[in-house]
Design a protein around this motif. Structure first.
Motif, PDB file in Angstrom:
ATOM      1  N   ALA A  34      41.793  15.334  62.575  1.00 33.45           N
ATOM      2  CA  ALA A  34      41.971  14.683  61.273  1.00 33.45           C
ATOM      3  C   ALA A  34      42.808  13.414  61.366  1.00 33.45           C
ATOM      4  N   ARG A  35      43.161  13.026  62.586  1.00 38.22           N
ATOM      5  CA  ARG A  35      43.926  11.766  62.712  1.00 38.22           C
ATOM      6  C   ARG A  35      43.658  11.137  64.072  1.00 38.22           C
ATOM      7  N   LEU A  36      43.697   9.816  64.073  1.00 33.47           N
ATOM      8  CA  LEU A  36      43.459   9.028  65.283  1.00 33.47           C
ATOM      9  C   LEU A  36      44.668   8.146  65.521  1.00 33.47           C
ATOM     10  N   GLU A  82      58.056  11.329  65.179  1.00 31.23           N
ATOM     11  CA  GLU A  82      58.626  10.608  66.323  1.00 31.23           C
ATOM     12  C   GLU A  82      57.816  10.894  67.582  1.00 31.23           C
ATOM     13  N   GLN A  83      56.999  11.945  67.546  1.00 31.11           N
ATOM     14  CA  GLN A  83      56.172  12.246  68.710  1.00 31.11           C
ATOM     15  C   GLN A  83      55.253  11.058  69.000  1.00 31.11           C
ATOM     16  N   PHE A  84      55.063  10.834  70.276  1.00 32.07           N
ATOM     17  CA  PHE A  84      54.274   9.680  70.721  1.00 32.07           C
ATOM     18  C   PHE A  84      52.936   9.573  69.988  1.00 32.07           C
ATOM     19  N   ASP A  85      52.249  10.711  69.905  1.00 30.15           N
ATOM     20  CA  ASP A  85      50.905  10.642  69.321  1.00 30.15           C
ATOM     21  C   ASP A  85      50.876  10.888  67.816  1.00 30.15           C
ATOM     22  N   MET A  86      52.034  10.876  67.183  1.00 25.72           N
ATOM     23  CA  MET A  86      52.068  11.073  65.729  1.00 25.72           C
ATOM     24  C   MET A  86      52.625   9.844  65.003  1.00 25.72           C
ATOM     25  N   GLN A  87      52.943   8.813  65.761  1.00 24.52           N
ATOM     26  CA  GLN A  87      53.605   7.657  65.160  1.00 24.52           C
ATOM     27  C   GLN A  87      52.621   6.742  64.424  1.00 24.52           C
ATOM     28  N   SER A 123      40.675  26.951  69.284  1.00 26.71           N
ATOM     29  CA  SER A 123      40.781  25.557  68.836  1.00 26.71           C
ATOM     30  C   SER A 123      41.007  24.594  69.989  1.00 26.71           C
ATOM     31  N   TRP A 124      41.879  24.951  70.911  1.00 24.05           N
ATOM     32  CA  TRP A 124      42.086  24.097  72.069  1.00 24.05           C
ATOM     33  C   TRP A 124      42.830  24.890  73.135  1.00 24.05           C
ATOM     34  N   LEU A 125      42.812  24.357  74.329  1.00 25.52           N
ATOM     35  CA  LEU A 125      43.468  25.015  75.447  1.00 25.52           C
ATOM     36  C   LEU A 125      44.963  25.132  75.175  1.00 25.52           C
ATOM     37  N   ALA A 145      53.779  26.132  68.823  1.00 23.23           N
ATOM     38  CA  ALA A 145      53.808  26.230  67.363  1.00 23.23           C
ATOM     39  C   ALA A 145      53.566  24.881  66.722  1.00 23.23           C
ATOM     40  N   LEU A 146      52.640  24.868  65.780  1.00 22.56           N
ATOM     41  CA  LEU A 146      52.335  23.621  65.090  1.00 22.56           C
ATOM     42  C   LEU A 146      53.175  23.457  63.836  1.00 22.56           C
ATOM     43  N   THR A 147      53.724  24.556  63.358  1.00 16.72           N
ATOM     44  CA  THR A 147      54.476  24.486  62.104  1.00 16.72           C
ATOM     45  C   THR A 147      55.714  23.623  62.254  1.00 16.72           C
ATOM     46  N   ARG A 148      56.273  23.625  63.436  1.00 15.40           N
ATOM     47  CA  ARG A 148      57.491  22.856  63.644  1.00 15.40           C
ATOM     48  C   ARG A 148      57.199  21.775  64.654  1.00 15.40           C
ATOM     49  N   GLN A 149      56.444  20.808  64.221  1.00 12.59           N
ATOM     50  CA  GLN A 149      55.987  19.807  65.175  1.00 12.59           C
ATOM     51  C   GLN A 149      57.083  18.788  65.420  1.00 12.59           C
ATOM     52  N   THR A 150      58.071  19.195  66.153  1.00  9.38           N
ATOM     53  CA  THR A 150      59.211  18.309  66.312  1.00  9.38           C
ATOM     54  C   THR A 150      59.417  17.814  67.721  1.00  9.38           C
ATOM     55  N   ARG A 182      56.254  21.449  72.106  1.00 14.13           N
ATOM     56  CA  ARG A 182      55.336  22.121  71.192  1.00 14.13           C
ATOM     57  C   ARG A 182      54.006  21.390  71.106  1.00 14.13           C
ATOM     58  N   ASN A 183      53.918  20.318  71.828  1.00 19.61           N
ATOM     59  CA  ASN A 183      52.685  19.551  71.805  1.00 19.61           C
ATOM     60  C   ASN A 183      51.660  20.233  72.706  1.00 19.61           C
ATOM     61  N   PRO A 184      50.456  20.519  72.164  1.00 15.91           N
ATOM     62  CA  PRO A 184      49.448  21.178  73.006  1.00 15.91           C
ATOM     63  C   PRO A 184      49.206  20.429  74.305  1.00 15.91           C
ATOM     64  N   ALA A 185      49.374  19.116  74.269  1.00 18.54           N
ATOM     65  CA  ALA A 185      49.166  18.332  75.479  1.00 18.54           C
ATOM     66  C   ALA A 185      50.164  18.726  76.557  1.00 18.54           C
ATOM     67  N   VAL A 208      45.229  17.009  75.778  1.00 19.55           N
ATOM     68  CA  VAL A 208      44.610  18.185  75.164  1.00 19.55           C
ATOM     69  C   VAL A 208      44.737  18.116  73.646  1.00 19.55           C
ATOM     70  N   ALA A 209      43.724  18.593  72.972  1.00 20.87           N
ATOM     71  CA  ALA A 209      43.720  18.691  71.499  1.00 20.87           C
ATOM     72  C   ALA A 209      43.648  17.331  70.824  1.00 20.87           C
ATOM     73  N   TRP A 210      43.069  16.379  71.519  1.00 18.45           N
ATOM     74  CA  TRP A 210      42.807  15.062  70.927  1.00 18.45           C
ATOM     75  C   TRP A 210      41.414  14.601  71.346  1.00 18.45           C
TER      76      TRP A 210
HETATM   77  N1  PHE Z   1      45.509  16.604  67.599  1.00 16.62           N
HETATM   78  C1  PHE Z   1      45.816  17.725  66.749  1.00 16.62           C
HETATM   79  C2  PHE Z   1      46.553  17.224  65.513  1.00 16.62           C
HETATM   80  O1  PHE Z   1      46.786  16.055  65.387  1.00 16.62           O
HETATM   81  C3  PHE Z   1      46.556  18.804  67.478  1.00 16.62           C
HETATM   82  C4  PHE Z   1      47.920  18.408  67.911  1.00 16.62           C
HETATM   83  C5  PHE Z   1      48.994  18.774  67.117  1.00 16.62           C
HETATM   84  C6  PHE Z   1      48.150  17.682  69.071  1.00 16.62           C
HETATM   85  C7  PHE Z   1      50.282  18.420  67.468  1.00 16.62           C
HETATM   86  C8  PHE Z   1      49.440  17.310  69.428  1.00 16.62           C
HETATM   87  C9  PHE Z   1      50.499  17.669  68.621  1.00 16.62           C
HETATM   88  O2  PHE Z   1      46.897  17.966  64.644  1.00 16.62           O
END
Ligand code: PHE
Length: 552
Positions: free
Chosen positions: A121-123, A261-266, A459-461, A474-479, A483-486, A517-519
């Protein structure tokens, strides 16, 4: 004899293949080296003529592989179990049906124009490969708001369960930390670590960063927001009273605060206009009849010359022979697919643990926008379903679809154990915790639990280790990174190293065959990697044949 650069490169290429030539070119400065450089296909267009490749799975990895193979001139067929492309990239709209393997079905009745991306749901803007395909395929993107400072945080066990606003939590935390640091500096506690000069600089910085007053105290800040906003006339507004440090530290109240602040969430994050599935549908349109839908794979065999794939189509058993196979099926499915895949890979399929992410989505009046000035973004609660994820599309329209609960059921057995109505009730409760009185406005709930979806069963490895040893993600506390699936496996994981080696004519692909992973980025990168491996094999096979002809 001095070698020209060109002949040097072609010799490197002959000896070590395209990848060696590629590296040599980078070394010679002939190619741009960027940390974020999208991976490229190193083979020449047309180099695949006369070679048949079957791709298993029309998720992002399979689609990217087929797209690139076709450009190289390969004869490609993609076998896809479902009637649609995309795999986990799945946008559900009004009129769609969600079916689980236990036979249960949900009919989506959301108003026209509404959708939920139950998979990706996000790029992130730092994912150039998948963004590059969006550009190439003309997929229109818009901003996905991953974080808004107007979002709420809530914890049943802290602050009497009262929600707090992100801008206040962020800025009051910063203020308190700065005040403590300033105090330590003043008391000389850090004199051994800082020169007198740096100490002065640090004090200046903290006054600005905190912000702190001349005495080094944090007394609140307009960054943290207003209890009553300013207006016209003599209405100067009332600043919010800072949340005290004890409360902020209470029961990890701050969980969620560092999420983006996570690299892939900025920021800046993106999403396709109209739904994430615009990406696979754009690939599918380009590939046309190359993709065979409704064609679940029944067996994967090696023939000595290549592969033979048994599959069904409209109930009819069929088989397809190819020289090579790019296998982009989930490992959960490969585990139960009869095949000649070699034992070490089968052992990996056996031992691997997948996450079972779920999302619950509802249609509702946009109370978050209309009542709370929240436009897009995520909110977090520490107990129950989390996070809440507001839509970035259709801002200012009357109604929208929001997510309340997106997590791994493996980490939330209490949730996994509930029946569907119980899950919806918990999801509604989270909204009630954050936005008292609004829970009742939620309508038409839908849930996708990836562990129950046929052809995914996960859902993913999560880890290459069995469940009992798989670290929590855990995804609930994405801090944090852990906790990053990657981060679910390390670079040197022997299972991963094995999986990215071709098994004879079979080459594996998918985000699980990448370090992302998971992207979708990981899926696309792994596909490019697999295509390069395949092209390398074809080149070697041709060379061997040519040598055989010369010598024979
Ligand atoms: N890519 C997925 C998402 O954005 C799964 C994911 C969650 C990957 C948290 C990394 C960190 O929700």
């Amino acid at each position: 004899m001095a070698l020209s650069r060109r002949s040097f490169l072609s010799r490197v290429g002959q000896a070590g293949g395209y990848s060696a030539a590629f590296l040599a070119m980078q070394g010679l400065g002939l190619m741009e080296m960027r940390a974020e450089a999208p991976a490229e296909v190193a083979a020449a267009p047309g180099s695949g003529k006369g070679v048949k490749v079957v791709v298993l799975g029309a998720g992002i990895a399979g689609l990217v592989a087929a797209y690139e193979l076709r450009i190289l001139g390969y004869d490609v067929t993609v076998l896809e179990a479902r009637e649609r492309p995309g795999g986990r990239n799945w946008s559900v709209r009004g009129g769609d049906t969600v079916k689980f393997m236990d036979g249960s079905t949900q009919r989506c009745t959301w108003d026209a124009g509404h959708y939920q991306n139950f998979g990706p749901a996000r790029l992130p803007s730092i994912h150039p490969t998948i963004l590059g395909y969006c550009r190439k395929l003309g997929v229109e993107l818009q901003v996905e708001v991953n974080m808004t400072r107007s979002a709420h945080l809530q914890n049943d066990n802290a602050n009497g369960g009262k929600p707090a606003v992100m801008r206040q939590v962020v800025n009051d935390t910063r203020g308190h930390v700065s005040e403590l640091l300033s105090k330590s500096l003043r008391q000389g506690a850090l004199d051994a670590d800082l020169s007198a000069d740096d100490k002065t600089r640090m004090m200046d910085f903290l006054r600005m960063y905190g912000p702190l007053d001349e005495a080094g105290k944090y007394g609140g800040s307009d960054r943290a927001g207003y209890a009553k906003t300013a207006g016209a006339g003599d209405d100067t507004g009332v600043l919010s009273t800072p949340i005290d440090m004890h409360t902020l530290l209470d029961e990890s109240f701050w969980q969620g605060m560092l999420f983006d602040e996570q690299f892939d969430m900025q920021a800046t994050m993106f999403q396709p206009v109209g739904g994430m599935d615009r990406i696979p549908y754009a690939f599918a349109k380009s590939l046309g009849t190359i993709v065979q839908y409704g064609s679940p794979v029944a067996e994967i065999r090696k023939t000595g010359k290549g592969v033979r794939i048994g599959y069904t189509q409209s109930g009819v058993t069929k088989s397809l022979d190819a020289d090579y196979c790019i296998c982009a099926m989930p490992l959960t499915i490969l585990k139960n697919t009869p095949s000649d895949i070699s034992a070490p890979y089968k052992k990996i399929f056996e031992q691997t643990t997948y996450a079972n992410a779920y999302k619950v989505a509802w249609e509702s009046r946009r109370f978050w926008e209309q009542d709370d000035n929240i436009y897009g973004g995520l909110e977090f609660v520490n107990v129950g379903c989390s996070p809440i994820w507001f839509p970035s599309a259709g801002l200012f329209s009357e109604r929208g679809v929001l997510v309340s609960g997106y997590s791994d059921e493996n980490d939330n057995e209490w949730f996994a154990k509930l029946d569907q109505q119980g899950k919806f009730a918990e999801s509604r409760k989270s909204i009630e915790r954050l936005h008292p009185g609004r829970g009742k406005e939620l309508e038409k709930p839908m849930i996708v639990e990836w562990g129950k979806v046929a052809y995914n069963e996960g859902s993913w490895l999560r880890s290459f280790a069995p469940r009992e040893k798989a670290p929590g993600v855990a995804l609930t506390r994405q801090t944090g990174q852990a906790r990053n699936p990657a981060a679910a496996r390390t670079e040197t994981d022997p299972a991963y190293e094995q999986l990215i080696q071709p098994d004879g004519p079979i080459i594996f692909a998918g985000d699980h065959c990448s370090h992302v992973v998971a992207w979708q980025e990981g899926a696309a990168l792994s596909a490019l990697y697999a295509v390069n491996q395949l092209a390398e094999k074809v080149k070697m096979a041709r060379l061997t044949e040519a040598m055989g002809n010369v010598l024979g």
